[in-house]
Design an enzyme around this catalytic site. Structure first.
Site, PDB file in Angstrom:
ATOM      1  CG  LEU A  13      34.336  67.767  60.176  1.00 35.45           C
ATOM      2  CD1 LEU A  13      35.386  67.245  61.150  1.00 35.45           C
ATOM      3  CD2 LEU A  13      32.991  67.084  60.406  1.00 35.45           C
ATOM      4  CG  ASP A  53      47.241  81.869  58.661  1.00 37.21           C
ATOM      5  OD1 ASP A  53      47.310  81.005  59.571  1.00 37.21           O
ATOM      6  OD2 ASP A  53      48.012  81.884  57.688  1.00 37.21           O
ATOM      7  CG  ASN A  79      36.613  73.259  62.250  1.00 34.22           C
ATOM      8  OD1 ASN A  79      36.322  72.084  62.451  1.00 34.22           O
ATOM      9  ND2 ASN A  79      36.902  73.723  61.021  1.00 34.22           N
ATOM     10  CE1 TYR A 160      44.712  66.128  63.547  1.00 33.98           C
ATOM     11  CE2 TYR A 160      44.123  63.898  64.221  1.00 33.98           C
ATOM     12  CZ  TYR A 160      43.751  65.174  63.824  1.00 33.98           C
ATOM     13  OH  TYR A 160      42.410  65.496  63.715  1.00 33.98           O
ATOM     14  CE  LYS A 164      42.931  68.134  66.172  1.00 36.52           C
ATOM     15  NZ  LYS A 164      42.180  69.383  65.985  1.00 36.52           N
ATOM     16  CB  THR A 193      37.350  66.276  55.689  1.00 37.00           C
ATOM     17  OG1 THR A 193      38.436  65.865  56.527  1.00 37.00           O
ATOM     18  CG2 THR A 193      36.049  66.260  56.475  1.00 37.00           C
TER      19      THR A 193
HETATM   20  P1  NAP Z   1      39.554  69.942  56.306  1.00 36.25           P
HETATM   21  O1  NAP Z   1      38.399  69.674  55.406  1.00 36.25           O
HETATM   22  O2  NAP Z   1      40.939  69.763  55.784  1.00 36.25           O
HETATM   23  O3  NAP Z   1      39.383  71.425  56.880  1.00 36.25           O
HETATM   24  C1  NAP Z   1      40.371  72.019  57.654  1.00 36.25           C
HETATM   25  C2  NAP Z   1      40.106  73.506  57.678  1.00 36.25           C
HETATM   26  O4  NAP Z   1      41.127  74.126  58.483  1.00 36.25           O
HETATM   27  C3  NAP Z   1      40.192  74.149  56.291  1.00 36.25           C
HETATM   28  O5  NAP Z   1      39.227  75.167  56.186  1.00 36.25           O
HETATM   29  C4  NAP Z   1      41.590  74.742  56.292  1.00 36.25           C
HETATM   30  O6  NAP Z   1      41.744  75.840  55.409  1.00 36.25           O
HETATM   31  C5  NAP Z   1      41.648  75.199  57.733  1.00 36.25           C
HETATM   32  N1  NAP Z   1      42.998  75.568  58.139  1.00 36.25           N
HETATM   33  C6  NAP Z   1      44.130  74.838  58.111  1.00 36.25           C
HETATM   34  N2  NAP Z   1      45.168  75.582  58.528  1.00 36.25           N
HETATM   35  C7  NAP Z   1      44.680  76.811  58.843  1.00 36.25           C
HETATM   36  C8  NAP Z   1      45.253  78.007  59.319  1.00 36.25           C
HETATM   37  N3  NAP Z   1      46.562  78.129  59.542  1.00 36.25           N
HETATM   38  N4  NAP Z   1      44.427  79.071  59.549  1.00 36.25           N
HETATM   39  C9  NAP Z   1      43.109  78.980  59.297  1.00 36.25           C
HETATM   40  N5  NAP Z   1      42.513  77.890  58.806  1.00 36.25           N
HETATM   41  C10 NAP Z   1      43.307  76.809  58.586  1.00 36.25           C
HETATM   42  O7  NAP Z   1      39.501  69.050  57.628  1.00 36.25           O
HETATM   43  P2  NAP Z   1      38.318  68.680  58.649  1.00 36.25           P
HETATM   44  O8  NAP Z   1      38.319  67.213  58.745  1.00 36.25           O
HETATM   45  O9  NAP Z   1      37.086  69.406  58.327  1.00 36.25           O
HETATM   46  O10 NAP Z   1      38.972  69.228  60.003  1.00 36.25           O
HETATM   47  C11 NAP Z   1      38.327  70.134  60.879  1.00 36.25           C
HETATM   48  C12 NAP Z   1      38.777  69.833  62.295  1.00 36.25           C
HETATM   49  O11 NAP Z   1      38.281  68.535  62.684  1.00 36.25           O
HETATM   50  C13 NAP Z   1      40.282  69.773  62.497  1.00 36.25           C
HETATM   51  O12 NAP Z   1      40.641  70.402  63.715  1.00 36.25           O
HETATM   52  C14 NAP Z   1      40.565  68.276  62.581  1.00 36.25           C
HETATM   53  O13 NAP Z   1      41.742  67.979  63.292  1.00 36.25           O
HETATM   54  C15 NAP Z   1      39.325  67.792  63.281  1.00 36.25           C
HETATM   55  N6  NAP Z   1      39.017  66.365  63.155  1.00 36.25           N
HETATM   56  C16 NAP Z   1      38.766  65.820  61.943  1.00 36.25           C
HETATM   57  C17 NAP Z   1      38.459  64.463  61.854  1.00 36.25           C
HETATM   58  C18 NAP Z   1      38.176  63.791  60.529  1.00 36.25           C
HETATM   59  O14 NAP Z   1      38.089  62.550  60.509  1.00 36.25           O
HETATM   60  N7  NAP Z   1      38.011  64.519  59.435  1.00 36.25           N
HETATM   61  C19 NAP Z   1      38.397  63.669  63.015  1.00 36.25           C
HETATM   62  C20 NAP Z   1      38.653  64.261  64.244  1.00 36.25           C
HETATM   63  C21 NAP Z   1      38.953  65.606  64.308  1.00 36.25           C
HETATM   64  P3  NAP Z   1      42.346  75.667  53.907  1.00 36.25           P
HETATM   65  O15 NAP Z   1      41.179  75.263  53.023  1.00 36.25           O
HETATM   66  O16 NAP Z   1      42.868  77.037  53.606  1.00 36.25           O
HETATM   67  O17 NAP Z   1      43.411  74.628  53.964  1.00 36.25           O
END
Ligand code: NAP
Length: 235
Positions: A13, A53, A79, A160, A164, A193
C-alpha cells in the site's frame, strides 16, 4: 510544492500511495528500512529514497535530519506495519498470544508511529499545510470487532487489532494537541499484500484510495477522524 514521507513504501500500500502522490505532484520520500529495496522502489517511482527503520531511534533521527536538510516536510504517512502472522500464514490466536507477541507488534505499529511522528513534528509544524495520515485498520474498531454481524468480528488475533486501536487513540490525541495539523487514521480495507500472504480481496489501487485522499486533505478538512474510502468509521 508538497513534500511527503511514506514509511514502509518500498512495497504494498505504501508503494502504491507513493505512485499516486508522485503523479499528483508531490515530492515523495519512499521510506524503507532496507536501503536497496528503497533505492529500487524510489527509482521505479521517480521518488527519493529514505532509509528509515521505524523501530530504531537512530535511524528515525537520521532520516529526520536528512529531510530537514533537504528543506522540510508537509505530509507524513505512517504506513509501515506488520501483522505478525504465524506458521503457514496463520493468524496468531488468543491462546498463543503472549506479552512478547504484543511487544513485538507494538514496536512497529505503535511505538514506530510515535517515534516517527515525534521526530518529524518540528518539521511539520514549520509547514504551511501540515498533514499526518496514520494507516490503521478496520480491525481497530471496537464497535466492529464486538458486533457479531460485522465481517471484522471473525478475526481471532489480539495483538494486531489492539495495536491499531492504539493507533486510533494516538491519532485522536495528537489531533487535539496540534489543531493546525490535519491528523487522521485510515482503514484501507482488506487488501492483497505480503502482510496477509496476499489473501486480501482488494487491489492495492483500491486500498491506497483513502490513504491518498487523506494525504491530500486541505486545511479545512477533517482532523482526529477515522475513515475508510466509503466514509467515517465507528471507533
Ligand atoms: P506490506 O506489503 O507487508 O508492507 C508493509 C511495509 O512496512 C513494507 O514496506 C515493510 O518493509 C514495512 N515495514 C515493516 N516493518 C518496518 C520497520 N520496522 N521499519 C520500516 N518499515 C517497515 O503490507 P501492507 O498491507 O502494504 O501494509 C501497509 C499498512 O497498511 C500497514 O500499516 C498495515 O497494518 C495496514 N493495513 C493493511 C491492510 C491489508 O489488508 N493489507 C488492511 C488494513 C491496514 P519490508 O519490505 O522491509 O518488510
Amino acid at each position: 510544492m508538497t513534500t511527503t514521507l511514506i514509511t514502509g513504501a518500498n512495497k504494498g500500500l505504501g508503494f502504491e500511495t507513493a505512485r499516486r502522490l508522485v503523479a499528483a505532484g508531490h515530492t515523495v520520500y519512499v521510506g524503507s528500512r532496507d536501503p536497496e529495496r528503497g533505492r529500487r522502489a524510489a527509482a521505479e517511482l521517480g521518488a527519493r529514497a529514505l532509509v528509515i527503520d521505524v523501530t530504531d531511534d537512530a535511524s528515525v533521527a537520521a532520516a529526520a535530519k536528512t529531510v530537514e536538510a533537504d528543506g522540510g516536510l508537509d505530509v507524513l504517512i505512517n504506513n509501515a506495519g506488520v501483522e505478525g502472522r504465524g506458521e503457514g500464514n496463520s493468524i496468531v490466536g488468543a491462546a498463543d498470544t503472549t506479552a512478547d507477541t504484543l511487544r513485538e507488534l507494538f514496536e512497529t505499529n505503535v511505538f514506530g508511529v510515535v517515534r516517527v511522528t515525534h521526530a518529524f513534528l518540528p518539521l511539520l509544524r514549520r509547514s504551511a499545510a501540515p498533514v499526518v495520515v496514520n494507516v490503521s485498520s478496520g480491525l481497530a474498531s471496537l464497535t466492529a470487532m464486538s458486533d457479531p454481524d460485522s465481517p471484522a468480528h471473525f478475526y481471532p488475533g489480539i495483538a494486531y487489532p489492539a495495536s491499531k486501536t492504539t493507533v486510533n487513540m494516538i491519532t485522536v490525541q495528537y489531533a487535539k494537541a496540534f489543531p493546525d495539523i490535519r491528523i487522521n487514521a485510515v482503514e484501507p480495507g482488506f487488501t492483497a499484500t505480503d502482510l496477509n500472504g496476499n489473501t486480501g480481496v482488494q487491489t492495492v489501487e483500491q486500498g491506497a484510495e483513502i490513504i491518498v485522499r487523506m494525504a491530500r486533505v486541505g486545511q479545512d478538512g477533517p482532523t482526529g477522524g477515522y475513515f475508510a474510502a466509503e466514509g467515517p468509521l465507528p471507533w
